[in-house]
Enzyme design. Structure first.
Site, short mmCIF file in Angstrom:
data_model
loop_
_atom_site.label_atom_id
_atom_site.label_comp_id
_atom_site.label_asym_id
_atom_site.label_seq_id
_atom_site.Cartn_x
_atom_site.Cartn_y
_atom_site.Cartn_z
N LYS A 160 0.85 -1.20 0.00
CA LYS A 160 0.00 0.00 0.00
C LYS A 160 0.88 1.24 0.00
CE LYS A 160 -1.89 2.83 2.94
NZ LYS A 160 -1.91 4.03 2.09
N GLU A 172 -1.37 7.55 0.08
CA GLU A 172 -2.46 8.12 -0.72
C GLU A 172 -2.02 9.39 -1.47
OE1 GLU A 172 -2.34 7.46 2.46
OE2 GLU A 172 -2.99 9.13 3.71
N GLY A 200 7.14 5.30 7.86
CA GLY A 200 6.24 6.43 8.03
C GLY A 200 6.47 7.08 9.37
N GLY A 260 3.49 4.29 13.25
CA GLY A 260 4.28 3.08 13.52
C GLY A 260 3.88 2.42 14.83
N GLU A 268 10.40 1.69 10.05
CA GLU A 268 11.36 2.76 9.74
C GLU A 268 10.63 4.07 9.98
OE1 GLU A 268 14.47 2.51 9.02
OE2 GLU A 268 14.55 0.34 8.71
N CYS A 323 13.32 11.60 6.34
CA CYS A 323 13.56 11.03 7.67
C CYS A 323 14.98 11.32 8.12
CB CYS A 323 13.29 9.53 7.64
SG CYS A 323 14.28 8.67 6.42
N GLU A 377 10.20 16.38 14.63
CA GLU A 377 10.45 16.44 13.18
C GLU A 377 9.67 17.60 12.60
OE1 GLU A 377 9.12 12.67 11.50
OE2 GLU A 377 11.04 12.54 10.51
P1 NAD Z 1 2.38 8.40 7.75
O1 NAD Z 1 2.74 7.63 8.97
O2 NAD Z 1 1.33 9.41 7.85
O3 NAD Z 1 1.90 7.40 6.58
C1 NAD Z 1 2.73 6.36 6.10
C2 NAD Z 1 1.85 5.28 5.49
O4 NAD Z 1 1.05 4.69 6.50
C3 NAD Z 1 0.89 5.77 4.41
O5 NAD Z 1 0.81 4.83 3.38
C4 NAD Z 1 -0.43 5.86 5.18
O6 NAD Z 1 -1.56 5.75 4.35
C5 NAD Z 1 -0.31 4.65 6.09
N1 NAD Z 1 -1.13 4.68 7.30
C6 NAD Z 1 -1.62 5.78 7.95
N2 NAD Z 1 -2.37 5.38 9.02
C7 NAD Z 1 -2.33 4.02 9.04
C8 NAD Z 1 -2.89 3.03 9.90
N3 NAD Z 1 -3.62 3.35 10.95
N4 NAD Z 1 -2.65 1.73 9.62
C9 NAD Z 1 -1.88 1.37 8.58
N5 NAD Z 1 -1.34 2.27 7.71
C10 NAD Z 1 -1.54 3.58 7.94
O7 NAD Z 1 3.76 8.99 7.22
P2 NAD Z 1 3.98 9.97 5.99
O8 NAD Z 1 3.45 11.31 6.39
O9 NAD Z 1 3.51 9.34 4.73
O10 NAD Z 1 5.58 10.02 5.92
C11 NAD Z 1 6.35 10.86 6.69
C12 NAD Z 1 6.96 10.13 7.87
O11 NAD Z 1 7.70 9.00 7.40
C13 NAD Z 1 7.95 10.96 8.63
O12 NAD Z 1 7.77 10.83 10.01
C14 NAD Z 1 9.30 10.38 8.21
O13 NAD Z 1 10.34 10.59 9.13
C15 NAD Z 1 8.98 8.96 8.05
N6 NAD Z 1 9.96 8.31 7.17
C16 NAD Z 1 10.88 7.46 7.74
C17 NAD Z 1 11.85 6.85 6.95
C18 NAD Z 1 12.85 5.91 7.54
O14 NAD Z 1 13.45 5.15 6.77
N7 NAD Z 1 13.09 5.90 8.84
C19 NAD Z 1 11.88 7.13 5.59
C20 NAD Z 1 10.94 8.00 5.05
C21 NAD Z 1 9.98 8.57 5.87
#
Ligand code: NAD
Length: 508
Positions: free
Chosen positions: A192, A195, A245, A250, A267, A301, A401
């Site tokens: 997935k 969005e 994310g 997470g 991650e 990140c 962040e």
């Molecule tokens: P997010 O957590 O909002 O979303 C990430 C994904 O999770 C999306 O596909 C979203 O639709 C899904 N999601 C949201 N709620 C969910 C739920 N309840 N159950 C399952 N899936 C769900 O993150 P974002 O805004 O897309 O990305 C930014 C974040 O990602 C930042 O905090 C960044 O630091 C982190 N990030 C970390 C790394 C790493 O390798 N450590 C790399 C890139 C981004």
């Protein structure tokens, strides 16, 4: 406005039609059972970039069933490493052949510069090639020292069905950190994408079909987190979830997956410090600090958003970074000259700005930027390169962040103070040290609580070098050999040779 380098609208042709994305389930492209769709507009240009099938629980369940059936059939899980590697290598070639198409949609959906998006596609191809090498070379171990009548063999097996959930900031690249490694291991997957950036994952699905991947091995469901992602983290047919994310999501995924005790790899976020000692090569350090904070508009990140600089050289470093910041080309992501593009949504831009306003109120000084950036000819969401000095450790801008092009500058006097500031943080993703003294670098590298520590460089990465976070930056590791291990179960085979064991049941 402060003098900055702004790239106006390039006049590059915008798509007349949106990219149309559907789910890939069991080898066929499908609309949602509800027939609903969702739209993504380009954050830089406002144009309709993509229209995607809006998945719900039933769509995710169908994809999970297809992945389970594929895994259990052995159509991928039990074929040879050579056969898996052949598909992964073909996929890498196809990524390269389609790099322009992948980069364009990624730029339109995310707002990142087109040259950067092309570089990420090329880098992703390299990840697929590296994973192919692991598919052929992975192995367990044998124990031939257990006595004359015993042989022990430890084998590695694919963990099973893997849910892959990715964010918007490096949609195609992060897919490449997970999917080819899961496939190299022999897993079947449900993916997935975010969005905000669904389409490059859909293109990857097309390329995998072209590369000869059997139906059902990779399934893609488009849609929002709670509906689609929620099903992918709770369904009993799923063996593992790998998520990149935010730390908040997470944690909720970890909790949701615990009911069925799935393996969870995370991650997450970071508040990554670069520590600059007074003997550092200031020219290189200033350039790396500038790169570290503005790369991907700070929506990264690994953003080096927290600088911890020795008091004796703080003024010099800040002067250099401010001067360099004015030269970084912010503006139209479709112009090849642009280095920093648009912010992902207007809401996120507001959040970035509120961190700066709050820091100002708390006594910090905005040395550069600190406001929305207007780009001639574009109505999208851009933020100025921003340097905030006089930041103290308790401020939100120093701890959370910001995920924008905003640098926070803190100062230190001793190594102990630098390490205390580095480690006094909930996150532990990456850190950097700048010094010409090898002892200073080694001392810092060994004591910094971070999954990656860079010495006199920033954000260099290689498929061979494992990546991941300590503390609340995550659990598990990606890429490198450890990245493959995440997707493997370990099984022990104990074998007797001959019939030499004395019977347990007494005879007679
Ligand atoms: P997010 O957590 O909002 O979303 C990430 C994904 O999770 C999306 O596909 C979203 O639709 C899904 N999601 C949201 N709620 C969910 C739920 N309840 N159950 C399952 N899936 C769900 O993150 P974002 O805004 O897309 O990305 C930014 C974040 O990602 C930042 O905090 C960044 O630091 C982190 N990030 C970390 C790394 C790493 O390798 N450590 C790399 C890139 C981004």
């Amino acid at each position: 406005m402060t003098e900055m380098t702004v790239i106006a609208a390039s006049g590059a042709a915008l798509p007349q039609e949106p990219f149309l994305g559907r789910h890939l389930i069991g080898g066929t492209w499908r609309q949602s059972l509800s027939a609903k769709t969702f739209d993504r507009h380009s954050p830089a240009h406002g144009v309709l970039a993509s229209r995607s099938a809006l998945g719900a629980r039933e769509d995710a369940e169908a994809a999970i069933r297809a992945a389970r059936a594929s895994f259990d059939s052995g159509n991928w899980s039990r074929i040879s490493g050579k056969a898996r590697a052949t598909v992964l290598l073909k996929a890498a070639d196809l990524i390269e052949a389609n790099a322009d198409r992948i980069a364009l949609i990624e730029t339109l959906e995310s707002g990142k510069p087109i040259t950067q998006a092309r570089g990420e596609a090329a880098g992703a191809a390299d990840l697929w090639r590296y994973a192919a090498s692991l598919a052929r070379t992975m192995h367990g171990d044998s124990h031939n020292t257990l006595g004359p009548d015993m042989l022990g063999v430890v084998v590695k097996e694919p963990i099973g069905v893997v849910s892959i959930i990715t964010p918007w900031n490096f949609a195609f690249w992060i897919l490449g950190q997970k999917l080819p490694f899961a496939l190299a291991a022999g897993c079947s997957c449900v993916v997935k994408p975010s969005e905000m950036t669904p389409s490059s994952t859909v293109i990857m699905g097309e390329l995998l079909i072209e590369a000869g991947l059997p139906a059902g091995v990779v399934n893609i469901v488009l849609g929002y987190g709670p509906d689609v992602g929620g099903t992918m983290t709770t369904a009993p047919e799923v063996d593992m979830v790998t998520f990149t994310g935010s730390t908040a999501v997470g944690k909720s995924i970890s909790a949701a997956a615990s009911a069925t005790l799935k393996k969870v790899a995370l991650e997450l976020g970071g508040k990554n410090p670069q520590v600059i000692f007074p003997d550092a090569d200031m020219e290189s350090a200033a350039d790396a600090v500038t790169f570290g904070v503005y790369f991907n508009a700070g929506e990264c990140c690994n953003s080096g958003s927290r600088i911890i600089v020795h008091e004796d050289v703080a003024d010099d470093l800040i002067t250099r970074v401010v001067a360099l910041s004015r030269k970084v080309a912010f503006g139209d992501p479709l112009d090849p000259a642009t280095q920093v593009g648009a912010i992902i949504t207007p809401q996120h831009l507001g959040k970035i700005d509120s961190y700066v306003r709050e820091a100002e109120k708390a006594g910090a000084e905005v040395a550069l930027g600190g406001a929305r950036l207007s780009v001639p000819g574009l109505s999208g969401d851009f933020y100025q390169p921003t340097v905030v000095r006089g930041v103290t450790p308790g401020m939100a801008i120093a701890r959370e962040e910001v995920f924008g092009p905003v640098l926070s500058v803190l100062t230190f006097q001793t190594m102990e103070e630098a390490l205390a500031l580095t480690n006094d943080d909930a996150y532990g993703l990456s850190a950097g040290v700048w010094s010409e003294n090898v002892h200073t670098c080694l001392e810092f590298s060994r004591r910094a609580q971070a999954g990656t520590v860079w010495t006199n460089t920033w954000m260099d990465g290689f498929p061979e070098l494992t990546f991941g976070g300590m503390k609340q930056s995550g659990q598990g590791r990606e890429i490198g050999p450890y990245g493959l291990d995440e997707f493997l179960e370990v099984k022990t085979l104990v074998m007797r040779i001959g019939k030499t064991r004395a019977p347990w049941v007494r005879q007679g």
